[in-house]
Design a protein around this motif. Sequence first.
Motif, PDB file in Angstrom:
ATOM      1  N   PRO A  34       3.680  14.252 -10.457  1.00  0.00           N
ATOM      2  CA  PRO A  34       2.412  13.532 -10.551  1.00  0.00           C
ATOM      3  C   PRO A  34       1.841  13.281  -9.168  1.00  0.00           C
ATOM      4  CG  PRO A  34       4.271  12.046 -10.907  1.00  0.00           C
ATOM      5  CD  PRO A  34       4.832  13.437 -10.869  1.00  0.00           C
ATOM      6  N   GLN A  35       0.523  13.197  -9.069  1.00  0.00           N
ATOM      7  CA  GLN A  35      -0.118  12.929  -7.795  1.00  0.00           C
ATOM      8  C   GLN A  35      -0.059  11.430  -7.505  1.00  0.00           C
ATOM      9  OE1 GLN A  35      -4.060  14.588  -7.917  1.00  0.00           O
ATOM     10  NE2 GLN A  35      -3.330  16.672  -7.616  1.00  0.00           N
ATOM     11  N   LEU A  36       0.635  11.092  -6.440  1.00  0.00           N
ATOM     12  CA  LEU A  36       0.821   9.692  -6.072  1.00  0.00           C
ATOM     13  C   LEU A  36       0.098   9.399  -4.769  1.00  0.00           C
ATOM     14  CD1 LEU A  36       4.675   9.368  -6.731  1.00  0.00           C
ATOM     15  CD2 LEU A  36       2.805   8.893  -8.326  1.00  0.00           C
ATOM     16  N   LYS A  37      -0.320   8.164  -4.612  1.00  0.00           N
ATOM     17  CA  LYS A  37      -0.878   7.733  -3.337  1.00  0.00           C
ATOM     18  C   LYS A  37      -0.494   6.284  -3.103  1.00  0.00           C
ATOM     19  CE  LYS A  37      -5.454   6.458  -5.158  1.00  0.00           C
ATOM     20  NZ  LYS A  37      -6.920   6.659  -4.992  1.00  0.00           N
ATOM     21  N   THR A  38      -0.429   5.892  -1.842  1.00  0.00           N
ATOM     22  CA  THR A  38      -0.075   4.529  -1.470  1.00  0.00           C
ATOM     23  C   THR A  38      -1.317   3.800  -0.992  1.00  0.00           C
ATOM     24  OG1 THR A  38       2.155   5.227  -0.837  1.00  0.00           O
ATOM     25  CG2 THR A  38       1.392   3.097   0.005  1.00  0.00           C
ATOM     26  N   VAL A  39      -1.550   2.612  -1.548  1.00  0.00           N
ATOM     27  CA  VAL A  39      -2.719   1.815  -1.182  1.00  0.00           C
ATOM     28  C   VAL A  39      -2.280   0.393  -0.870  1.00  0.00           C
ATOM     29  CG1 VAL A  39      -4.249   3.188  -2.638  1.00  0.00           C
ATOM     30  CG2 VAL A  39      -3.209   1.125  -3.568  1.00  0.00           C
ATOM     31  N   GLN A  40      -3.110  -0.322  -0.112  1.00  0.00           N
ATOM     32  CA  GLN A  40      -2.871  -1.735   0.151  1.00  0.00           C
ATOM     33  C   GLN A  40      -4.030  -2.534  -0.424  1.00  0.00           C
ATOM     34  OE1 GLN A  40      -2.735  -4.217   4.171  1.00  0.00           O
ATOM     35  NE2 GLN A  40      -0.806  -3.129   3.856  1.00  0.00           N
ATOM     36  N   GLY A  41      -3.731  -3.617  -1.100  1.00  0.00           N
ATOM     37  CA  GLY A  41      -4.775  -4.420  -1.722  1.00  0.00           C
ATOM     38  C   GLY A  41      -4.309  -5.836  -1.988  1.00  0.00           C
ATOM     39  N   ASP A  54      -6.884  -5.436  -6.857  1.00  0.00           N
ATOM     40  CA  ASP A  54      -8.263  -5.053  -6.512  1.00  0.00           C
ATOM     41  C   ASP A  54      -9.106  -4.742  -7.749  1.00  0.00           C
ATOM     42  OD1 ASP A  54      -7.764  -5.449  -3.868  1.00  0.00           O
ATOM     43  OD2 ASP A  54      -7.568  -3.339  -3.344  1.00  0.00           O
ATOM     44  N   GLU A  55      -8.847  -5.429  -8.849  1.00  0.00           N
ATOM     45  CA  GLU A  55      -9.637  -5.288 -10.082  1.00  0.00           C
ATOM     46  C   GLU A  55      -9.619  -3.885 -10.668  1.00  0.00           C
ATOM     47  OE1 GLU A  55     -10.910  -7.634 -11.758  1.00  0.00           O
ATOM     48  OE2 GLU A  55     -10.990  -9.322 -10.387  1.00  0.00           O
ATOM     49  N   SER A  56      -8.681  -3.029 -10.222  1.00  0.00           N
ATOM     50  CA  SER A  56      -8.733  -1.642 -10.704  1.00  0.00           C
ATOM     51  C   SER A  56      -7.372  -0.997 -10.901  1.00  0.00           C
ATOM     52  CB  SER A  56      -9.553  -0.788  -9.729  1.00  0.00           C
ATOM     53  OG  SER A  56      -8.975  -0.814  -8.435  1.00  0.00           O
ATOM     54  N   THR A  77       1.371  -3.745  -1.150  1.00  0.00           N
ATOM     55  CA  THR A  77       1.268  -2.300  -0.999  1.00  0.00           C
ATOM     56  C   THR A  77       1.788  -1.673  -2.280  1.00  0.00           C
ATOM     57  OG1 THR A  77       1.572  -2.396   1.405  1.00  0.00           O
ATOM     58  CG2 THR A  77       2.021  -0.297   0.336  1.00  0.00           C
ATOM     59  N   ALA A  78       1.031  -0.727  -2.840  1.00  0.00           N
ATOM     60  CA  ALA A  78       1.395  -0.160  -4.136  1.00  0.00           C
ATOM     61  C   ALA A  78       1.401   1.361  -4.095  1.00  0.00           C
ATOM     62  CB  ALA A  78       0.431  -0.644  -5.215  1.00  0.00           C
ATOM     63  N   VAL A  79       2.373   1.958  -4.782  1.00  0.00           N
ATOM     64  CA  VAL A  79       2.381   3.397  -5.026  1.00  0.00           C
ATOM     65  C   VAL A  79       1.695   3.600  -6.372  1.00  0.00           C
ATOM     66  CG1 VAL A  79       3.792   5.452  -5.350  1.00  0.00           C
ATOM     67  CG2 VAL A  79       4.510   3.694  -3.724  1.00  0.00           C
ATOM     68  N   VAL A  94       5.361  -1.808  -6.445  1.00  0.00           N
ATOM     69  CA  VAL A  94       4.542  -2.793  -5.749  1.00  0.00           C
ATOM     70  C   VAL A  94       5.423  -3.563  -4.767  1.00  0.00           C
ATOM     71  CG1 VAL A  94       3.087  -4.847  -5.972  1.00  0.00           C
ATOM     72  CG2 VAL A  94       2.966  -3.050  -7.707  1.00  0.00           C
ATOM     73  N   ASP A  95       5.036  -3.525  -3.495  1.00  0.00           N
ATOM     74  CA  ASP A  95       5.753  -4.259  -2.451  1.00  0.00           C
ATOM     75  C   ASP A  95       4.857  -5.353  -1.894  1.00  0.00           C
ATOM     76  OD1 ASP A  95       8.060  -2.562  -2.476  1.00  0.00           O
ATOM     77  OD2 ASP A  95       6.914  -1.081  -1.334  1.00  0.00           O
ATOM     78  N   ILE A  96       5.390  -6.558  -1.752  1.00  0.00           N
ATOM     79  CA  ILE A  96       4.633  -7.644  -1.148  1.00  0.00           C
ATOM     80  C   ILE A  96       4.528  -7.409   0.348  1.00  0.00           C
ATOM     81  CG2 ILE A  96       4.616 -10.129  -0.691  1.00  0.00           C
ATOM     82  CD1 ILE A  96       6.104 -10.527  -3.315  1.00  0.00           C
ATOM     83  N   VAL A  97       3.298  -7.525   0.886  1.00  0.00           N
ATOM     84  CA  VAL A  97       3.105  -7.358   2.324  1.00  0.00           C
ATOM     85  C   VAL A  97       3.722  -8.550   3.033  1.00  0.00           C
ATOM     86  CG1 VAL A  97       1.403  -7.232   4.187  1.00  0.00           C
ATOM     87  CG2 VAL A  97       0.995  -6.017   2.048  1.00  0.00           C
TER      88      VAL A  97
END
Length: 261
Positions: A34-41, A54-56, A77-79, A94-97
């Motif tokens: 699967p296509q994964l990406k890491t984002v911070q929110g 982030d409401e999404s 930070t979430a994968v 999900v990792d807590i910053v």
Amino acid sequence: MLRLLRFALALFRRRADPAERQGPQQQGLPQGEPQLKTVQGVVTSFCGDYGVIDESIYFSCDVVTGNEPLKVGQRVTAVVEEDKTLYGLRAIKVDIVPYDAGPLDAGTKLLVGCVTSISEDTVYISDDIYFSLDIISEDFVPYEGDWLDVQYSSEPGISNIKAISAKPTRWACAEEVCITSIRGRNGVIDNNIFFTLDSVKLPHGYQPQLFDTVSVVMVESTHFCYVWRAVSIIPAQKSSPGSQDDGGLGWPERKCHSQSI
């Protein structure tokens, strides 16, 4: 809340469907990662065992690492992967910053913190961490609840830190949004952007009114269930199309696009 219930129901159906537990070849689907990406929110909603970033981006508590409980306003930070059942994004980790984001360079670190109070010319992140307003980005005046990136240094054997600079952790702008609530000196724009007349930049002679259409500059800030605070409000008819005042944040003028935060 309805989106959280939808997420929980979809997740339950998937776990209950035997076909979902079969391998890719059993379902006649092509193999592949699967296509994964890491984002911070920021956690913007939380109910029971499920939440939204982030409401999404939806997540369940079983993918959160560590033992610290999550709460609205927490930076994470979430994968993330695309979830076809939800027609949206789902976090698989999900990792807590951490409060201290670690070193930037030799002798310098970055601390991500929320303003707890402001007394005269001093900004407090906690009882032990505070600094002068003089180091804040030019003309930006922080308010209780604002999230700041604080660059600092510390010397071995000394418990106090020396703050070098501070700026909003995140900022954004939106055009042609409506003031949806006003109560006393506080109000809400587009149902999700908090503002207070105690700390907002307004054109001379303008007083925000219910249902006014405005353009806003906002910073990440935690107030009740809101995660944005407006630092600049301009009536739509007084703002030039496609551009926006930076609200005193000290950044060059830039194009803004209408958006729902």
